[in-house]
Write a protein that holds these residues in place. Sequence first.
Motif: not given
Length: 160
Positions: A9-14, A84-85, A95-96
């Motif tokens: 779970i992350q703020a950054d894009d993927f 993401r958050h 989401v991925l």
Amino acid sequence: MPVDPIVRIQADDFDLASEVSALTTGRGDIGAVVTFSGLCRDEAGTLSALELEHYPGMAEAEILRIARQAAERWPLTGLVAIHRHGKIRPGENIVLVVAASSHRQAAFEGASFLMDFLKTRAPFWKKEHRIDGTEGQWVDAKEVDDQAAARWESGKISDR
């Protein structure tokens, strides 16, 4: 032995291609990779951002619990879930899910199972921010998402 899922779970894009490559590079046991990428949408043209909040620690634990169920239920050789958050603009990734298996059916069903339960069980909350500067409402859960998750419990979908 079931695969050990990767959950972030992350703020950054993927980057979808990078995530698939990290899961598959050097692997000869993968015959199928299924991805689901969820994006922030704005069908009405009034959204400046969707703010996603989560319960730190609990959100990761719940997604990992669901991912482990998928890994036990289908013969997956890899499973990644990234959510993401923070404030996410229309068109950006949220989401991925990446599911890998020797065969396509397990990868399809594992990814679908994980996404259906992630939508209904993971502790995330969404708040809309409007282009006109007003804050929108918190987004309610959708009955269609509950119905999608319920089909796995009703036996309408095969396990293998």
